[in-house]
Design an enzyme around this catalytic site. Structure first.
Site, PDB file in Angstrom:
ATOM      1  CG  ASP A 337      23.892   6.509   5.585  1.00  0.00           C
ATOM      2  OD1 ASP A 337      23.727   7.581   5.864  1.00  0.00           O
ATOM      3  OD2 ASP A 337      23.833   5.656   6.397  1.00  0.00           O
ATOM      4  CD  GLU A 338      21.484   2.427   4.328  1.00  0.00           C
ATOM      5  OE1 GLU A 338      21.718   1.409   4.214  1.00  0.00           O
ATOM      6  OE2 GLU A 338      21.120   2.822   5.389  1.00  0.00           O
TER       7      GLU A 338
END
Lengths: 583, 583
Positions: A337-338
């Site tokens: 993620d991210e």
């Protein structure tokens, strides 16, 4: 307690014939309740009986069922739960209930995704029989039945609801809690208490977000330096023995442990041991004068694995191998993620790559295609956060993420992203931040934040928490995780997880941040959030949750109160009967 | 340890001469800190020395100081606090510090509002002397100094900061925490733990909101039926012995206990014993189909004392009499907030009164006039919530509320109401809900609330808590309680109280809801929230609060974390350097 062999199937069939089988969820208000509410609970004439002080549980031989039966037989005798509202039921003169006979069809079924958790529980009136019966397909279903049985016992001396029939099975196979042990550390005892509470709520997956940018508490035999240098301290590490304890404890409670090693983002802590494989370490997360879109990490502590560094893959493979060895579950969470574009862009080798018309998405694809096959080769299904497919700036082509091996966990945009993922053919775990993030609504935590130093009268809006407001138990209870999906798409939603990110949490608040809000999800994913007329049953659930929360507290789980005690004592009087008026 | 008499005044004078006296608050970052930050902390060359295992405290004879000295002496020797960030100070080869000599000018000053809490602490370099000195006007100031001394000690073996001089005194004399024990119950051990933590933070008032509409837990000798019927249960009562223990515990820790019996509203629980003196008891708080302005109570649990019932005064006066006997503090809190006009109007007798052109304000005046006189006759200063003067529909003329006997506690409209009250000539305690209410931001708690069952994507605003958002420690820290007042008006502000209303709180979350946010107020009201240059010091306070919160946890107070541990280990890296953008 002993190992009973006699199968009381004929008795079960007889009882099932005597009870009217109502397969829909009953809206009947019972004086004794089970959380999560069973699928079918037939108790036409509520009665109670004494539980014999010599009460015995008979069960087929299986080490985990053995542990569970032993645990529950102690609880049944010793708990003597004092309900907030005493059931208005008199003890009859009938004999005490003497035993519970458990039968299991397939004793060898493993605790794995989709394992059958159904059970049937029959508690006769002791004037007819003094033996109750649980029958289940698997020992894991039998454990769920034991938990149900325990919640039907209360008082001193112990008494039990009787003359009843329960058939029960979950709506969703994946029902979990995610805990972040990197931002702040939790001891093994905390994790075990969490598992115990999950089992009470018939939740079956602890998603352990072990590492992140802030610390790397997991001691890995092949990469010991990661924890040695990346953990918060000597006493804030999980040794292989600790992990074994947690995993084994999970087995005893019917809770799977799914490990997450978040990468290639969220890896600043790796740089302590391997500075050569991490880009943008030790930089200021959001430099002065830079736009929010130009920050180097989503929150303080910068660092992402560099997909161009060959050593990256050596370290990652060592980690994956060790984690797969330590955690037997067939799911492995790979994070992903991210990914922050500016972090990678700060690295010289990556700048050269980009100068030759390479893209950041290609970098991420490189990382995923170099690590995913290895995870799959370890016989693991990989869970990634949705970003890997849906991120607007850096994402991976679906063709590189085989649906049979990859499950995506959604956290943005509520039902919209669930739909996108299901439409792309992926199995989905729902952790929508709008509904399932337990840390929201507690304000911001970065330092020097001038938002909290404004003149009186300034509108503070949602209070500075990015995912504010706070998610109440009702918000969680009412969310339909298949909202807006067609039948085919809905089938791909394997369940949900509430998530506790730990920037503002640690053992001091673990219990009240998670409970009883995770209980709200537990019921919704087990038997649903609607009554048999299809209406949301949150109003009816309130008093049941008050009682269940209290019982969890007496069992040593510091669940927070949801109302004044006055409310359950004065049924309906704490309700609102006004319609919702949009702001 | 023993009672010593010798005053090393000459020694003190010499030291004060050597150490530069800087009366302004220092912006210097010290390796060891005290929370709340002392007024003047001079430590030009930070050094540490060992604390002798035979460390002794010499102090003048006084039973409370005796107990405090005993307690602290044990703590000095045994705490062995392990700081999150180890001070970069080498142990000198000097001899260990052997003793602390306390001198008190007036050892008979009682613990009361405005008592002198100042102290001077000198810890010499043991090369020069092995005796530290604490001088104070009163034993209560000496206790504050002992707490400071305790926070300068860390490590195993115990070492402490030396070669330093502290002069310390509070900006505001009234620094408190309000706890509501009616909506949910707290045991005596919870209250004692709260008092202990108050003392650690140099807070000096425990405002005990004992009773409300939901329960009446206080056992009163003259009116035993109130708790007999109005408490939540046999084990959820405070006996006179319990109160004595709490009050005595407070004395030992230098914390006043101010009791509140909220009336005439918030008295639904009184109706269980005295249905004849309470109007609108047992009614639905906000009936279907009626406007909000026509509610019978601001929240579930209806009931208000009937000012036209002679028996109401008999009971109220018995209650006041007993409470005054049980609580020696010179302050008595009379409540008087949130009169719901419609509750009174449901009563036929009051209807007749109103029909004859009587007003509800006259009713309240009748009640306040009669009870206030009685309270004053018992030598008590009365605190009321501001409503009694400022409520828009039901209020009392200031002529009936003599400023020499009445103090107001403000909770609405931030600084505006503080200004109104001081302009009317009253002393004020600030508990602005915009800043100081610890329960806010946790969503609504009434049942059947459709707000939490809206389609995904619905803007849920600030989440349904009336006083949302959550008040972060920074929000609390930065509030200037004399904002917008001239000097004369500011002099009338006695101090402030953070408040925990307990609809969604009980002992499971007591510590984490209050701490470390009450610590933020504790520093702002003790030495202020600004540095030597007059700038707000919240950024600098962050790391100090991280460390202090951790120390509270090791002392058994489950204060919640405010940041990942990573932040204090990486100074400045968790800050934001971006300006606040409105909206």
């Amino acid at each position: 307690m002993g190992n009973g062999i006699r199968s009381p199937i004929s008795f079960l069939i007889l009882l099932a014939l005597l009870f009217p089988l109502t397969l829909q969820i009953s809206a009947v208000n019972y004086p004794i309740n089970v959380w999560p509410k069973p699928t079918t609970f037939s108790w036409p004439k509520p009665q109670i009986a004494l539980l014999s002080p010599k009460f015995e549980i008979h069960f087929p031989s299986n080490p985990y069922l053995h542990g569970a039966a032993k645990r529950y037989s102690q609880l049944l005798i010793q708990e003597q739960y004092h309900p907030l509202v005493a059931p208005p039921l008199n003890l009859p003169d009938s004999p005490a209930l003497q035993s519970l006979i458990i039968t299991v069809t397939d004793k060898s079924a493993q605790l794995t995704h989709g394992v059958d958790e159904s059970y049937t529980l029959v508690i006769p009136s002791p004037s007819q029989s003094t033996a109750a019966a649980i029958s289940a397909q698997t020992i894991w279903g039998a454990m769920r039945g034991l938990e149900t049985f325990s919640q039907l016992v209360y008082g001193k001396p112990s008494r039990v609801a009787c003359d009843l029939y329960i058939y029960d099975e979950p709506l969703f196979p994946h029902r979990g809690v995610m805990l972040d042990t990197s931002r702040n550390f939790y001891g093994v005892a905390d994790l075990l208490r969490l598992i115990k509470a999950m089992s009470m709520n018939k939740l079956n997956v602890l998603h352990w977000h072990i590492t992140d940018s802030q610390s790397f508490p997991l001691v890995l035999p092949s990469e010991p330096e990661l924890a040695e240098k990346g953990a918060y301290g000597e006493v804030m590490k999980y040794s292989p023995e600790d992990v074994k304890n947690v995993v084994e404890f999970g087995m005893e409670y019917g809770v799977r442990i799914v490990p997450e090693i978040d990468m290639p983002g969220h890896t600043a802590s790796w740089a302590e041991a391997h500075p050569d494989i991490v880009a943008c370490t030790n930089m200021f997360w959001w430099p002065a004068g830079a736009d929010l879109s130009s920050r180097i990490a989503h929150e303080p502590a910068t660092g992402q694995l560099n997909p161009l560094a060959s050593n990256t893959y050596k370290v990652v493979q060592n980690i994956i191998k060790d984690v797969a060895t330590m955690f037997p579950d067939s799911f492995f969470h790979g994070g992903a993620d991210e990914v922050t574009t500016n972090c990678w862009k700060s690295d010289k080798s990556i700048q050269a790559f980009l100068a030759k018309n390479g893209t950041l998405s290609q970098l991420l694809e490189m990382f995923i295609t170099s690590t995913l096959p290895y995870v799959i080769s370890q016989n693991r299904t990989v869970v990634y956060w949705e970003d890997v497919l849906l991120d607007a700036n850096v994402s991976v082509a679906a063709s590189l993420l085989p649906q049979e091996n990859v499950i995506l966990q959604t956290w943005n945009n509520g039902p919209n992203n669930t739909k996108k993922l299901a439409q792309a053919g992926y199995r989905v775990i729902v952790s929508s931040a709008e509904f399932y993030y337990l840390d929201c609504g507690h304000g911001g935590w970065v330092g020097n934040d001038s938002r909290y130093n404004q003149p009186p009268g300034t509108d503070l809006g949602k209070g500075g928490s990015w995912c504010g407001p706070f998610k109440t138990w009702q918000t969680i209870y009412n969310y339909d995780i298949t909202y807006g999906l067609n039948e085919d798409e809905a089938k791909l939603v394997i369940g949900g997880e509430v998530a506790l990110w730990s920037e503002q949490a640690d053992p001091t608040v673990m219990d009240p941040r998670i409970w009883p809000r995770a209980s709200a999800m537990a019921e919704t994913l087990w038997s649903g959030n609607r009554d048999e007329t299809g209406m949301k049953r949150y109003a009816e659930a309130t008093d049941r949750l008050n009682e269940w929360r209290n019982r969890m507290v007496t069992r040593g789980i510091g669940a927070e109160p949801i109302q004044p005690l006055w409310c359950i004592r004065n049924p309906g009087m704490c309700n609102t009967v006004q319609p919702y008026v949009p702001n | 340890m023993g009672a010593a008499i010798g005053i090393p005044l000459t020694f003190l004078l010499i030291l004060a001469f050597f150490i530069t006296l800087s009366p302004q608050i220092s912006a210097v970052s010290y390796p060891i800190n005290v929370w709340p930050k002392p007024t003047a902390f001079s430590w030009p060359q930070p050094q540490i020395t060992l604390l002798s295992p035979n460390f002794k405290i010499h102090f003048p004879l006084n039973p409370y100081l005796h107990q405090a000295a005993n307690r602290y002496r044990n703590q000095f020797i045994k705490e062995h606090y392990n700081p999150l960030v180890v001070p970069h100070l080498n142990l000198t080869s000097s001899p260990p510090l052997k003793s602390l000599t306390i001198t008190v000018t007036d050892d008979s000053a009682p613990l009361t509002h405005g008592v002198n809490e100042s102290y001077t602490l000198t810890i010499p370099s043991p090369y020069q002397s092995t005796t530290a000195t604490l001088t104070a006007e009163t034993v209560w100031g000496a206790m504050r100094g002992l707490e400071t001394f305790s926070q300068l000690i860390f490590g195993n073996p115990s070492r402490l900061a030396c070669d330093l001089y502290i002069h310390d005194e509070p900006l505001f004399p009234h620094r408190g925490v309000m706890l509501d024990t009616s909506r949910n119950f707290y045991g005596v051990s919870d209250l004692q733990r709260l008092i202990r933590a108050l003392s650690m933070n140099k807070l000096n008032v425990f405002h005990w909101h004992i009773t409300d509409s939901q329960s009446f837990p206080l056992v009163l000798p003259s009116e035993p039926e109130l708790a007999g019927k109005g408490a939540y249960g046999e084990e959820m009562k405070y006996s006179p012995e319990d109160v004595k223990r709490v009050v005595e515990f407070g004395m030992r820790y230098g914390v006043r206990v101010v009791p509140e019996i909220d009336m005439p509203a918030h008295t639904g629980s009184w109706a269980l014993a005295y249905p004849d003196i309470v109007t609108c008891a047992n009614m639905m708080w906000w009936p279907a189909g009626v406007d909000w302005t026509d509610h019978l109570a601001v929240e579930p649990g209806t009931g208000q004392l009937n000012p036209l019932s002679p028996n109401a005064y008999k009971v109220a006066k018995n209650v006041i009499h007993d409470v005054v006997c049980m609580f020696p503090d010179s302050y008595y809190h009379g409540g008087a907030d949130e009169i719901a006009p419609n509750c009174w109007i449901t009563d036929p007798e009051i209807q007749a009164f109103v029909a004859k052109n009587g007003t509800l304000s006259q009713l309240l005046e009748m009640f306040v006039d009669s009870t206030l006189r009685y309270i004053i006759s018992l030598n008590r200063t009365v605190i009321y919530w501001e409503d009694v003067l400022l409520d828009a529909s039901v209020n009392v003329s200031p002529s009936l509320l003599p400023p020499e006997n009445v103090i107001f506690q403000t909770w609405n409209n931030g600084p505006s109401n503080t200004k109104k009250l001081t302009e009317a000539g009253y002393r004020v305690i600030v508990s602005s809900a915009d800043y100081y209410y610890l329960d806010c931001g946790h969503g609504g708690w009434v049942g059947n609330d459709t707000r939490y069952d809206q389609p995904p994507g619905t803007d849920t605003g600030n989440g349904g808590s009336w006083c949302a958002p959550f008040k972060t420690w920074q929000t609390i820290y930065n509030y200037d309680i004399t904002y917008g007042l001239n000097e004369l008006a500011a002099n009338l502000v006695l101090g402030g109280e953070v408040a925990l209303w307990s609809e969604q709180a009980d002992s499971t979350v007591l510590d984490s809801r209050i701490w470390p946010r009450a610590s933020a107020m504790a520093e702002a009201l003790w030495s202020g929230n600004r540095d030597a240059t007059g700038r707000k010091r919240y950024a600098e306070a962050t790391d100090r609060l991280n460390e202090w919160r951790n120390r509270m946890v090791t002392r058994g107070i489950a204060a919640e974390p405010i940041q990942p541990l990573w932040c204090i280990r990486n100074p400045g890296m968790c800050n934001t350097v971006h300006p606040f953008l409105a909206g």
